[in-house]
Scaffold this active site. Structure first.
Site, PDB file in Angstrom:
ATOM      1  CB  CYS A 194      16.533  18.461  18.977  1.00 52.38           C
ATOM      2  SG  CYS A 194      17.115  18.655  17.280  1.00 52.38           S
ATOM      3  CG  HIS A 252      -0.316  -0.289   2.508  1.00 54.22           C
ATOM      4  ND1 HIS A 252      -0.103  -1.581   2.941  1.00 54.22           N
ATOM      5  CD2 HIS A 252       0.161   0.515   3.496  1.00 54.22           C
ATOM      6  CE1 HIS A 252       0.475  -1.566   4.129  1.00 54.22           C
ATOM      7  NE2 HIS A 252       0.652  -0.308   4.486  1.00 54.22           N
TER       8      HIS A 252
END
Length: 650
Positions: free
Chosen positions: A184, A67
């Site tokens: 971060c 898929h």
């Protein structure tokens, strides 16, 4: 959505031939294209292959359900291939595939592919039904079999859903169940790794999620006010401060960015189960995701520091590379005392680089202060960082006491200035809270900046700069006087620290020490730091290349990208391998990185640019020995990893 709604005769092949997995995927993509559901055939194929690289969709029992969810799909659809002899599809049970259903859904589809996957899997559990499909004499019979089985299995459920749609009033606007923000300090790798982990896990769990990334290139996929209003909960996985006022009154989990990478399922479950505390924008103390308790002092200091470092890095990296290039393009013999400015082009580069580099300390202090006290702390922190950079103290000039530049307090002074400025402004805010409400408008424009700058200036000139400047001078002299053996040990320690947590506190501490050393003219330290950060991903990639039997097929494929990440000085490329096998991977990386750092110091390699990886090798002092150090350290990691990791059973 019913299976029969997605199937068209053009997308069905009942006489598929045995072939390789790649050829089978190509055939399924051709069938899907024949249905008219695709806008971009190549784009859909790429999405299917990318999903296969995460793990085979050959689920066993002779079934495969490849898929792809991508913008290359116009509308949701199915394609089917029946192979009576069976075709190779790398199935989980090692058996050939006889029934292959390819799914295509648009990128903006919420969970259509998950619903179709679920329905197909449940229907195909019936072995008798599978045999009927394999032996269907024509496409009409095949479609009738699917329709009958679907009605048998889900008929009552579908009827109930239709009735509910007609009678039930909507209770919630369209939107995402969960929203997330990842960030971060450097905004290079952890930010996007956490976002991907959350998105992938949410897809596996059937949960709709949208993730905003606050990376080095700015905010991407920003959350809207409407999405925030409609969401059940928000996950903030960040090691620096992100805008939080918009989440006032919502359930918010606040945690480390590393938890977004390593604990996505736990975070999503906690958010769905209502375990996230209510966030109040005016709260003085934020709560952590894990326990609902106040953040530890160490965690708060780390986040404030990283907020300053993340804003400082673009100035340091850009300015540092320009300065290094200035020396590369200049001629030392023209005027050694003016090296870097002798030639016009070199002078141009160095002037711009010096200008950018000059912002380093004010930016660091300013954004630390802003992290603590919000916008009122910014100006006070900037000025504190500037005073640290210039080193202003009370001194004696020609017998008269006056303010003079008495030696910069440098990185340490700016660090202290940021924290002092932040808490100074917090104190002023509490003090001025007692004033009448009519004066509220002049606090941020007059009272905070005036009193904040006045007190900050006095603290820097009389209290902080004198001792810190003396300490900074002593440290610089100490580093300059270090013998060769001492510097090798220092390189050993710094290189090893870069590989202990690969982007965490140890890594950041070593990196910050390296950038601070650049500002004081110690260029060999930064060289050891950067090479220590480059070794882990390269060493792992080498091991996966030359010792293939230590890694799974999927690990070998992902390891190849580590060559690029390592050469670009992105240590975080090693994190997935370290997380999967920390006992073997981390020690191997630490030893290799430490060896590389020590060799860099031993060979006298220098680096004026605090980032850039292989792209700044031309401006490295002793570049050939630097490459040798990198190669030796990476090989050490490869050999240790090959010894510690045992060959996998076939």
């Amino acid at each position: 959505m019913r299976i029969t709604d997605l199937l068209k005769k053009e997308g069905i092949d009942l006489q598929g031939r045995s072939a390789t997995k790649e050829e089978t995927i190509n055939h399924l993509v051709d069938l899907m294209d024949a249905t008219g559901n695709l806008k971009d055939k190549a784009g859909y194929k790429a999405a299917v292959i990318a999903r296969e690289e995460q793990g085979t969709t050959g689920i066993g029992e002779g079934i495969a359900i490849p898929h792809g969810k991508t913008a290359a799909v116009k509308e949701a659809g199915l394609a089917v291939m029946v192979c009576k002899e069976g075709t190779d599809y790398d199935a989980m049970d090692g058996q050939p595939a006889h029934l292959l259903f390819a799914i295509a859904v648009p990128d903006n589809s919420e969970d259509t592919h998950l619903e179709v996957l679920s329905r197909l899997s449940m229907m195909l559990m019936d072995e008798g039904f599978r045999q009927e499909l394999i032996n269907a004499k024509d496409k009409d019979t095949f479609l009738k079999l699917i329709d009958a089985k679907e009605k048998e299995k889900f008929g009552a459920e579908d009827a109930a859903k239709e009735a509910e749609k007609e009678t039930a009033a909507p209770t919630k606007k369209d939107g995402y169940q969960i929203l997330a923000v990842t960030a971060c300090p450097t905004g290079i790798a952890h930010t996007y790794m956490a976002a991907e982990a959350l998105e992938n896990k949410a897809a596996d769990m059937g949960v709709s999620i949208k993730v905003e990334t606050d990376g080095s290139g700015g905010v991407k996929n920003a959350l809207t006010a409407e999405e925030i209003e409609n969401a059940d909960a928000i996950i903030v996985a960040a090691d620096k401060n992100v805008p939080m006022a918009r989440f006032d009154g919502k359930h918010v989990l606040q945690t480390k960015v590393a938890d977004g990478i390593h604990k996505p399922e736990e975070l999503i479950n906690n958010a769905l189960e209502g375990k996230a505390p209510i966030y109040h924008a005016d709260s003085a103390a934020e709560e952590t995701a894990d326990s609902g308790e106040k953040q530890s002092i160490g965690r708060k200091i780390y986040k404030d520091l990283m907020n300053g470092v993340s804003h400082m890095l673009p100035f340091v990296i850009g300015g540092g590379i320009l300065i290094a290039l200035a020396f590369l393009f200049d001629d030392y013999s023209i005027d050694p005392s003016n090296f870097g400015m002798n030639r016009p082009f070199a002078a141009f580069l160095k002037t711009i680089g010096d200008g950018a580099f000059g912002f380093m300390l004010p930016i660091l202090a300013g954004y630390i202060a802003m992290s603590i006290a919000d916008r009122p702390g910014l100006a006070v922190g900037f000025v504190g960082g500037y005073l640290a950079k210039e080193g202003f103290i009370l001194g004696n000039v020609d017998g008269a006491m006056t303010i003079t530049a008495g030696g910069t307090s440098g990185f340490i002074g700016a660090l202290l200035a940021g924290f002092v400025a932040g808490y100074l402004v917090l104190g002023l805010r509490k003090l001025f809270d007692k004033l009448p409400d009519s004066l509220e408008g002049i606090k941020p424009t007059l009272l905070y900046p005036f009193f904040g700058l006045l007190i900050m200036g006095a603290l820097m000139v009389f209290v902080i700069n004198p001792p810190v400047a003396a300490l900074n001078t002593a440290m610089t002299n100490g580093l300059n006087s270090m013998g060769e053996s001492s510097k090798v040990v220092l390189g050993l320690v710094l290189g090893g620290m870069m590989a202990i947590d690969m982007g965490g506190p140890f890594n950041k501490a070593a990196y910050v020490f390296g950038t601070a050393a650049i500002s004081s003219g110690q260029y060999d330290i930064m060289a050891a730091v950067m090479i220590g950060g480059m070794v882990p991903p390269i060493g792992i990639a080498l091991c996966a290349t030359f010792f293939k039997n230590r890694f799974t097929s999927k690990e070998r494929q992902s390891a190849m990208t580590n060559y690029i990440m390592g050469l670009c000085f992105i240590t975080e490329g090693a994190i997935p391998f370290a997380a999967a096998d920390p006992i073997r991977v981390i020690p191997s990386c630490v030893v290799g990185a430490a060896v590389a750092g020590a060799l860099s110091m031993l060979f006298g390699c220098t680096l004026m640019a605090p980032h850039g990886g292989v792209f700044v090798f031309p401006v490295v002092g002793n570049p050939l020995f630097y490459v040798l150090s990198l190669l030796v350290g990476s090989i050490v990691t490869m050999i240790l990893l090959a010894i510690l990791k045992k060959p996998l059973e076939k």
